[in-house]
Design a protein around this motif. Structure first.
Motif, mmCIF file in Angstrom:
data_model
loop_
_atom_site.group_PDB
_atom_site.id
_atom_site.type_symbol
_atom_site.label_atom_id
_atom_site.label_comp_id
_atom_site.label_asym_id
_atom_site.label_seq_id
_atom_site.Cartn_x
_atom_site.Cartn_y
_atom_site.Cartn_z
ATOM 1 N N LEU A 1 0.706 -1.158 0.132
ATOM 2 C CA LEU A 1 0.053 -0.016 0.023
ATOM 3 C C LEU A 1 0.895 1.182 -0.044
ATOM 4 O O LEU A 1 1.391 1.582 1.230
ATOM 5 C CB LEU A 1 -0.710 0.006 1.468
ATOM 6 N N GLY A 2 1.059 1.770 -1.104
ATOM 7 C CA GLY A 2 2.366 2.680 -1.261
ATOM 8 C C GLY A 2 3.605 2.204 -0.774
ATOM 9 O O GLY A 2 3.954 1.441 -1.075
ATOM 10 N N GLU A 3 4.236 3.118 0.325
ATOM 11 C CA GLU A 3 5.260 2.662 1.032
ATOM 12 C C GLU A 3 5.218 1.654 2.007
ATOM 13 O O GLU A 3 6.221 1.396 2.486
ATOM 14 C CB GLU A 3 5.961 4.042 1.558
ATOM 15 N N PHE A 4 3.891 1.372 2.430
ATOM 16 C CA PHE A 4 3.840 0.321 3.437
ATOM 17 C C PHE A 4 3.466 -1.042 2.864
ATOM 18 O O PHE A 4 2.927 -1.184 2.088
ATOM 19 C CB PHE A 4 2.536 0.824 4.140
ATOM 20 N N LYS A 5 3.832 -1.977 3.743
ATOM 21 C CA LYS A 5 4.032 -3.167 3.485
ATOM 22 C C LYS A 5 3.441 -4.011 4.733
ATOM 23 O O LYS A 5 3.916 -3.893 5.782
ATOM 24 C CB LYS A 5 5.284 -3.963 2.914
ATOM 25 N N PHE A 6 2.570 -5.128 4.592
ATOM 26 C CA PHE A 6 2.341 -5.652 5.665
ATOM 27 C C PHE A 6 1.511 -7.181 5.050
ATOM 28 O O PHE A 6 1.357 -7.483 4.039
ATOM 29 C CB PHE A 6 1.225 -4.839 6.621
ATOM 30 N N LEU A 7 1.724 -8.003 6.336
ATOM 31 C CA LEU A 7 1.145 -9.200 6.160
ATOM 32 C C LEU A 7 -0.401 -9.491 6.769
ATOM 33 O O LEU A 7 -0.457 -8.840 7.632
ATOM 34 C CB LEU A 7 1.901 -10.567 6.646
ATOM 35 N N ASN A 8 -1.249 -9.861 6.039
ATOM 36 C CA ASN A 8 -2.551 -10.168 6.388
ATOM 37 C C ASN A 8 -3.010 -11.668 6.522
ATOM 38 O O ASN A 8 -2.804 -12.247 5.646
ATOM 39 C CB ASN A 8 -3.616 -9.444 5.633
ATOM 40 N N ALA A 9 -3.435 -12.091 7.558
ATOM 41 C CA ALA A 9 -3.631 -13.537 7.609
ATOM 42 C C ALA A 9 -5.256 -13.639 8.289
ATOM 43 O O ALA A 9 -5.014 -13.985 9.393
ATOM 44 C CB ALA A 9 -2.649 -14.159 8.798
ATOM 45 N N PRO A 10 -6.382 -13.758 7.401
ATOM 46 C CA PRO A 10 -7.494 -13.890 7.888
ATOM 47 C C PRO A 10 -7.670 -15.475 8.253
ATOM 48 O O PRO A 10 -7.193 -16.282 7.727
ATOM 49 C CB PRO A 10 -8.265 -13.360 6.788
ATOM 50 N N LEU A 11 -8.407 -15.634 9.193
ATOM 51 C CA LEU A 11 -8.896 -16.953 9.423
ATOM 52 C C LEU A 11 -10.532 -17.211 9.510
ATOM 53 O O LEU A 11 -11.174 -16.798 10.376
ATOM 54 C CB LEU A 11 -8.584 -17.103 11.033
ATOM 55 N N TYR A 12 -10.830 -17.414 8.179
ATOM 56 C CA TYR A 12 -12.243 -17.692 8.216
ATOM 57 C C TYR A 12 -13.008 -18.756 8.276
ATOM 58 O O TYR A 12 -12.579 -19.827 8.069
ATOM 59 C CB TYR A 12 -12.314 -17.205 6.351
ATOM 60 N N ALA A 13 -14.501 -18.515 8.848
ATOM 61 C CA ALA A 13 -15.418 -19.764 8.883
ATOM 62 C C ALA A 13 -16.044 -19.362 7.312
ATOM 63 O O ALA A 13 -16.504 -18.240 7.058
ATOM 64 C CB ALA A 13 -16.303 -19.492 10.074
ATOM 65 N N LYS A 14 -16.079 -20.507 6.448
ATOM 66 C CA LYS A 14 -16.627 -19.996 5.202
ATOM 67 C C LYS A 14 -18.051 -20.976 5.191
ATOM 68 O O LYS A 14 -17.973 -22.148 5.462
ATOM 69 C CB LYS A 14 -15.690 -20.516 4.185
ATOM 70 N N TYR A 15 -19.081 -20.253 4.707
ATOM 71 C CA TYR A 15 -20.450 -21.133 4.269
ATOM 72 C C TYR A 15 -20.913 -20.667 3.092
ATOM 73 O O TYR A 15 -20.707 -19.635 2.536
ATOM 74 C CB TYR A 15 -21.434 -20.457 5.468
ATOM 75 N N GLU A 16 -21.194 -21.944 2.386
ATOM 76 C CA GLU A 16 -22.043 -21.688 1.199
ATOM 77 C C GLU A 16 -23.566 -21.246 1.131
ATOM 78 O O GLU A 16 -24.182 -21.910 1.637
ATOM 79 C CB GLU A 16 -21.818 -23.048 0.443
ATOM 80 N N MET A 17 -23.625 -19.941 0.671
ATOM 81 C CA MET A 17 -24.876 -19.369 0.880
ATOM 82 C C MET A 17 -25.792 -19.896 -0.155
ATOM 83 O O MET A 17 -27.098 -20.116 0.127
ATOM 84 C CB MET A 17 -24.763 -17.885 0.737
ATOM 85 N N ALA A 18 -25.376 -20.013 -1.320
ATOM 86 C CA ALA A 18 -26.079 -20.670 -2.565
ATOM 87 C C ALA A 18 -25.382 -21.167 -3.411
ATOM 88 O O ALA A 18 -23.970 -21.153 -3.078
ATOM 89 C CB ALA A 18 -26.861 -19.227 -3.148
ATOM 90 N N HIS A 19 -25.849 -21.774 -4.579
ATOM 91 C CA HIS A 19 -24.815 -22.369 -5.492
ATOM 92 C C HIS A 19 -23.817 -21.483 -6.056
ATOM 93 O O HIS A 19 -23.942 -20.519 -6.328
ATOM 94 C CB HIS A 19 -25.724 -22.826 -6.708
ATOM 95 N N ASN A 20 -22.667 -22.058 -5.776
ATOM 96 C CA ASN A 20 -21.320 -20.950 -6.087
ATOM 97 C C ASN A 20 -21.345 -19.557 -5.303
ATOM 98 O O ASN A 20 -20.270 -18.880 -5.906
ATOM 99 C CB ASN A 20 -21.514 -20.652 -7.767
ATOM 100 N N LEU A 21 -21.961 -19.366 -4.420
ATOM 101 C CA LEU A 21 -21.806 -18.100 -3.620
ATOM 102 C C LEU A 21 -21.406 -18.412 -2.346
ATOM 103 O O LEU A 21 -22.252 -19.168 -1.588
ATOM 104 C CB LEU A 21 -23.095 -17.284 -3.813
ATOM 105 N N ASP A 22 -20.242 -18.028 -1.915
ATOM 106 C CA ASP A 22 -19.781 -18.148 -0.488
ATOM 107 C C ASP A 22 -19.915 -16.846 0.515
ATOM 108 O O ASP A 22 -19.387 -15.888 -0.246
ATOM 109 C CB ASP A 22 -18.417 -18.870 -0.235
ATOM 110 N N ILE A 23 -19.988 -16.884 1.817
ATOM 111 C CA ILE A 23 -19.760 -15.740 2.544
ATOM 112 C C ILE A 23 -18.702 -16.351 3.662
ATOM 113 O O ILE A 23 -18.634 -17.640 3.975
ATOM 114 C CB ILE A 23 -20.996 -15.334 3.418
ATOM 115 N N LEU A 24 -17.589 -15.606 3.939
ATOM 116 C CA LEU A 24 -16.402 -15.771 4.657
ATOM 117 C C LEU A 24 -16.354 -14.741 5.904
ATOM 118 O O LEU A 24 -16.626 -13.480 5.406
ATOM 119 C CB LEU A 24 -15.148 -15.850 4.067
ATOM 120 N N LEU A 25 -16.161 -14.997 7.201
ATOM 121 C CA LEU A 25 -16.376 -14.451 8.432
ATOM 122 C C LEU A 25 -15.241 -14.924 9.287
ATOM 123 O O LEU A 25 -15.054 -15.902 9.557
ATOM 124 C CB LEU A 25 -17.651 -14.111 8.565
ATOM 125 N N GLY A 26 -14.581 -13.691 9.647
ATOM 126 C CA GLY A 26 -13.462 -13.859 10.707
ATOM 127 C C GLY A 26 -12.691 -12.897 11.220
ATOM 128 O O GLY A 26 -12.502 -11.862 10.444
#
Length: 159
Positions: A78-103
């Motif tokens: 992000l411009g001059e800034f660098k960082f690591l992002n490590a999401p830990l998602y619970a993933k649920y299939e809401m509909a055919h081919n559509l997922d929601i991820l939260l965490g």
């Protein structure tokens, strides 16, 4: 920083060794928009947007047909800034081919803050164009005033 990355990699592999069902691996990347609140004299706060990029890997541990656990490790520039992002998602299939991820997401900032480790919250959705290819959008909420919010648009590919 090196121990943080090793911890995340060890966490991913420990889950993969215990997984009883299917496990998918993949790569993802895309555009990152980060929103900073900036105070302008007597006019109050306004939002300033910075544009960046991200890329990384993910592992999807299937619990059943509609639920899975998906940790990721993403490198964000992000411009001059660098960082690591490590999401830990619970993933649920809401509909055919559509997922929601939260965490939660664990973040390590290389050169931005004195306190380099921050926890933020993520909500994401992914639409599977094919079995291997998806498009996704993610919103990251910073819980501390100095930890900005972000919006991510990208693609993912299962290997």
């Amino acid at each position: 920083m090196k121990s943080f990355v090793l911890f995340l990699i060890g966490l991913v592999f420990s889950f993969s060794s215990k997984a009883q069902t299917a496990t998918d691996f993949g790569v993802k990347g895309g555009l990152n928009l980060t929103f900073f609140k900036v105070t302008e004299a007597n006019f109050g706060p306004r939002v300033q947007t910075e544009t960046g990029y991200y890329g990384g890997i993910f592992v999807d541990f299937h619990v059943n047909d509609s639920f899975s656990f998906q940790p990721e490790i993403l490198y964000i520039g992000l411009g001059e800034f660098k960082f690591l992002n490590a999401p830990l998602y619970a993933k649920y299939e809401m509909a055919h081919n559509l997922d929601i991820l939260l965490g939660p997401s664990l973040n390590y900032f290389f050169d931005f803050f004195t306190n380099k480790f921050k926890i933020r919250g993520d909500v994401s959705s992914a639409y599977h164009i094919t079995e291997a290819l998806d498009v996704h959008i993610k919103y990251t909420l910073g819980f501390q005033e100095i930890s900005p919010n972000g919006l991510f648009f990208g693609i993912g590919y299962r290997l």
